[in-house]
Every structure is written in structure tokens, then in C-alpha cells.
Design an enzyme around this catalytic site. Sequence first.
Site, PDB file in Angstrom:
ATOM      1  N   LYS A  46      29.011  80.385 178.430  1.00  0.00           N
ATOM      2  CA  LYS A  46      27.702  80.464 179.596  1.00  0.00           C
ATOM      3  C   LYS A  46      28.141  79.318 180.032  1.00  0.00           C
ATOM      4  O   LYS A  46      27.866  78.191 179.272  1.00  0.00           O
ATOM      5  CB  LYS A  46      26.879  81.316 179.863  1.00  0.00           C
ATOM      6  CG  LYS A  46      26.798  82.473 179.333  1.00  0.00           C
ATOM      7  CD  LYS A  46      25.021  83.198 179.379  1.00  0.00           C
ATOM      8  CE  LYS A  46      24.840  84.597 179.363  1.00  0.00           C
ATOM      9  NZ  LYS A  46      25.461  85.451 180.042  1.00  0.00           N
ATOM     10  N   ARG A  56      26.347  95.283 174.417  1.00  0.00           N
ATOM     11  CA  ARG A  56      27.187  96.427 174.316  1.00  0.00           C
ATOM     12  C   ARG A  56      27.414  96.195 172.883  1.00  0.00           C
ATOM     13  O   ARG A  56      28.010  97.556 172.549  1.00  0.00           O
ATOM     14  CB  ARG A  56      27.654  96.450 175.212  1.00  0.00           C
ATOM     15  CG  ARG A  56      28.748  95.707 175.420  1.00  0.00           C
ATOM     16  CD  ARG A  56      30.366  95.428 176.788  1.00  0.00           C
ATOM     17  NE  ARG A  56      29.066  94.927 177.024  1.00  0.00           N
ATOM     18  CZ  ARG A  56      29.931  95.063 179.144  1.00  0.00           C
ATOM     19  NH1 ARG A  56      30.711  95.302 179.082  1.00  0.00           N
ATOM     20  NH2 ARG A  56      28.976  94.389 179.611  1.00  0.00           N
TER      21      ARG A  56
HETATM   22  N1  BES Z   1      22.718  88.563 178.808  1.00  0.00           N
HETATM   23  C1  BES Z   1      23.918  88.520 179.781  1.00  0.00           C
HETATM   24  C2  BES Z   1      23.784  89.445 180.787  1.00  0.00           C
HETATM   25  C3  BES Z   1      22.510  88.617 181.726  1.00  0.00           C
HETATM   26  C4  BES Z   1      22.633  87.822 182.518  1.00  0.00           C
HETATM   27  C5  BES Z   1      20.316  88.739 181.361  1.00  0.00           C
HETATM   28  C6  BES Z   1      21.665  86.942 183.530  1.00  0.00           C
HETATM   29  C7  BES Z   1      20.255  88.296 182.897  1.00  0.00           C
HETATM   30  C8  BES Z   1      20.455  87.863 183.186  1.00  0.00           C
HETATM   31  C9  BES Z   1      24.241  89.591 179.347  1.00  0.00           C
HETATM   32  O1  BES Z   1      25.102  89.434 177.039  1.00  0.00           O
HETATM   33  C10 BES Z   1      25.837  88.861 179.287  1.00  0.00           C
HETATM   34  O2  BES Z   1      26.368  88.247 179.322  1.00  0.00           O
HETATM   35  N2  BES Z   1      26.476  89.333 180.322  1.00  0.00           N
HETATM   36  C11 BES Z   1      27.602  88.706 180.606  1.00  0.00           C
HETATM   37  C12 BES Z   1      28.357  90.568 180.569  1.00  0.00           C
HETATM   38  C13 BES Z   1      30.443  90.438 181.286  1.00  0.00           C
HETATM   39  C14 BES Z   1      30.819  89.237 180.472  1.00  0.00           C
HETATM   40  C15 BES Z   1      31.247  91.128 180.978  1.00  0.00           C
HETATM   41  C16 BES Z   1      27.628  89.299 182.530  1.00  0.00           C
HETATM   42  O3  BES Z   1      27.112  89.994 182.976  1.00  0.00           O
HETATM   43  O4  BES Z   1      28.217  88.609 183.246  1.00  0.00           O
HETATM   44 MN    MN Z   2      26.457  87.826 177.130  1.00  0.00          MN
END
Ligand code: BES
Ligand code: MN
Length: 486
Positions: A267, A341
Site C-alpha cells: 500500500k 478474502r
Molecule cells: N483492509 C483493506 C480494505 C480497507 C481499505 C479497509 C480502506 C479500510 C479502509 C483490504 O485488505 C484491501 O486492501 N482491499 C483492497 C482490495 C483490492 C486489492 C482488490 C482494496 O479495497 O483496495
Molecule cells: Mn489488504
Amino acid sequence: MRTIEVRSGPLEELDVDVVAVPVPPQPTDLLRRLDTWTGEAISRCREQGVLRGKDSESLFFPCASGRPHVLLLGADAPLDSSPDSVRSVAGRAVRFCRDQRLGSLALALEHAADPRTVQAAAEGLVLGDFAYLALKRGEEVRSTLLPSRAMIWSPDLVSGAEEWASLGWRVAEAQNVARSLVARPGNVLTPAGLADEALDLADRGCRVDVWDVERLRDKGFGALLAVAKGSHEAPRFIIVEHRGRGGAPVVLVGKGITFDSGGISLKPAKGMEEMKHDMAGAAAVLGTMRALSEIGAPQRVVGLIPTAENLPSGRALKPGDVVRGVSGRSIEVVNTDAEGRLILSDALAFGARMEPVALVDIATLTGGCVVALGRQAAGLLSNDELLAGALIEAGTRTGERAWRLPLWPEYRKQLDSDIADIKNSGGREASPITAAKFLEEFVDDVPWAHLDIAGTAWAEDVTGWQPKGATGFGVRLLVEWVRGLG
Ligand code: BES
Ligand code: MN
Ligand code: ZN
């Protein structure tokens, strides 16, 4: 706070530091009575247009010794019909007492003839008392000692009000436990630490089982192990059971990523520290289990928590890797940041085999859900109309709202993989939906619902009973839903 007392009788004789009174737009009998008490200060304020019944207003009247001081709190809505407003006013009253270091408080309500009003008032008093101060010098005391006593007063009390106050108190205490878990930094709360917290529930009458890496290998939890590989912190799988009267269980699954860096699909640095709250689903499940056992719910409920840390390293899961978990399906990992997931797929496949009456997972799953619904509602996706309806209703009643998104078959093709049964990311378009389509694959025909709490697990500003930070979202909603199952 050890308990929430309920009182009627002469308001003037309450032995508390402060009496807090909601002020709705229309004057009430209670306010007229307090007007005399405050030397007509209230009507003078009204005349000057100071106290009009707005959520932002609060006025404090110090009273002569021997009598409680009076705290007036503006309230937008008439309180009789709105548990949310009652919860919020109660929370503001408590936060005022904490800030001003006033030790005891009575919330005076004109009407409390509806059990939900009493429950919501008790919840607000407990929720408003929360702050995570364990890591601040000299602040520990404030988090537990003020106010030391809180009570609900009304001339119009529902019979059995004590029971409803006690219910609200227990549910809100459990929600505060969830909040304190969510607030803990990644180095303070690791997967092993989360398991230790779950073991606390063993003293409260639950059966708790914690699986380590060896057991996870044995049981084929390949997806959870794959996510955990990049970190030195070992993953765990936590099983908490509240036996109730037995029978087919309700199964709750909570995402327990104690820190989500994204892994090799790293990230951006900005805001990454917020990813310590990526275990809010797990916290909601533990909070719910705690509340259900405290209130002695008759339903048999099993909580399942896959927990790991998602980090990049020389041993980490890589984009393009194909993994296989409990379900036996092959999963192409195209993005290591879609880790929630993956760990949920193992827990859901395991949970589906318990032949539950319903399987509900709760997870901070997608940034797309924050974009879609903001902080006002969780995303709800489900393969079952009745279950979805019941969760939405429980959400409305508790003020923890859920909004349904579709699971149409057409979305599934975003997850088609060239070399495996499914891939773990469908890209940016409709990401809360494709994430749920992924999960759906692992629940067979079990009635299942998924709550995406990415937007509701964390509050950006102070409102009502909620300080900035962890909300404990999901505890009130899930407890209400389970209690309604009969
Ligand atoms: N934990 C994150 C989702 C999240 C984002 C929670 C912002 C709270 C605030 C999750 O694991 C994630 O990184 N999701 C990605 C998925 C994508 C890579 C398909 C997302 O939503 O960007
Ligand atoms: Mn994630
Ligand atoms: Zn995550």
C-alpha cells in the site's frame, strides 16, 4: 462504570453531581420544572434564542451545593421515538462529565416507557465513557474512574426498566471491548495477542480453541497460511463457542488482519497506519460472543477468527502465486493486498461444514465500500433474502445500519483466472461486490451474509457517544440479530 441504575421519584433528591437533560425543539414538562430549579435560566435562554434544540448545543448550570448541577443538551429529534438520539445524548452527557471530571451523572428523560429508550440510554452512557488511553502517560485513571456512577431517571419508566438498562450496559461494555482491541497498534495486538484476548472468554463460559500453524497445516488452511508467510508473527485460527441450548449453530466469522501493509502489493505510505484496524471484524465477533454469553442468550453461536499479519518479505506470498485452502479450490493471488478474502475463504469453508442455520462474516474488506457508502452504513451482501432482511432490520433498530449491494452472477467473470479456479481480485470496478462474489464461492448453499465494515469500523470525527477512532461497529447489530432468531 459497574452498573447503570434506574430511578424515578424526586429529581431534586438524586445524589449525583450532574443531572443531564435533553432539550428537544419543543419545550417539555421536565424543562419547565428545571426552569424553577435553575432560577428561570432556561426560559431566559430560550427567549434569547440560545437553546433552540440543536444537536450541537450544550449549556451547564452550576447549582447551589446540595443540589445536582444541570447540564442541558440540545437534541434535534423528539427523543421518545428515536433510540439513536437517546444514545447520542447519553454519550454526550458522559463525555462532558469525563472532560470536566465530574464523578456521577443522572440522565433525565421525560419519557422512558419504551424499553428501547432505556436500553439506548444505558448504551450511550457506557459507550460515551470509552477512551483508549493505555499508551498515554498519566491518563490511565481517567479512562476508568470518571464518571463512577451513571443512572437513568424518568417519571415515566417502563416496567422491568432495570433489565433493559442491564442489557444495554452489557452490550455496550462488549462493544467497548471490541473498540479497545481495534484501537491497539499492530505491535501491541498481534495474532497471538488476539488469541489471548479470545481466551478471556473461556472464563466467561465460552469454549475457546486456538489453532497454531501446525494445526492449520494439518487442517489444510492453505489460504490463511499463505497470507501469513511474509510475517514473523505466526497466524492463528480462533474458535469461540457459546453453547446456549445447543442445536445447529449460528456461525460468525471475523477478519483478523492485525496489520495490513498490502504485502508485496504494498500500500502507499500515506494512511497506512490506519491498517492496524484491519481486525475490526474479529473484534466485532469477539465483542458479540462476549455480550451473548453475558446475557445468557439461548442460541448456540460459534465465532471463527482467522488472524494473521500481512507483510512483505523474502518469504512472502507473491502476485501470481496459486494457493489452495480448506475448500480445495485453487486460487490465483493476483494482488496480495486482497488478503482478507483469502483468510476468510478458509474460515467460511470451515464454517459452512458445521451446517449452520446462518453464516455471517464481518470484515474491513474493501476501500470501495468506503467510497460507496462512506461511514454511515456497512455494505451487506447475501445469498439469502430472509437473512439479509433480518440483518437490515437489526441494523435499523440498533443504529448500526447495513445497506444491501447486489450479487448478480455477471460479476463473477471479473474473478475468472487463466490458470486457477478463481482469482482473488476483480480489480477496482464494483470491488465490494466482487470481493463478496469471491467469498460466496466458499459457503456452498448455506444461508450466508457478508458485512463490509471498511467504512464504519473507524470514526474520523467525534459524534454523540463516539470519540475519534475505533467504533466497535457490528456488536450491537449482531447481538440484536442473534437475539431475534428465537
Ligand atoms: N483492509 C483493506 C480494505 C480497507 C481499505 C479497509 C480502506 C479500510 C479502509 C483490504 O485488505 C484491501 O486492501 N482491499 C483492497 C482490495 C483490492 C486489492 C482488490 C482494496 O479495497 O483496495
Ligand atoms: Mn489488504
Ligand atoms: Zn485488509
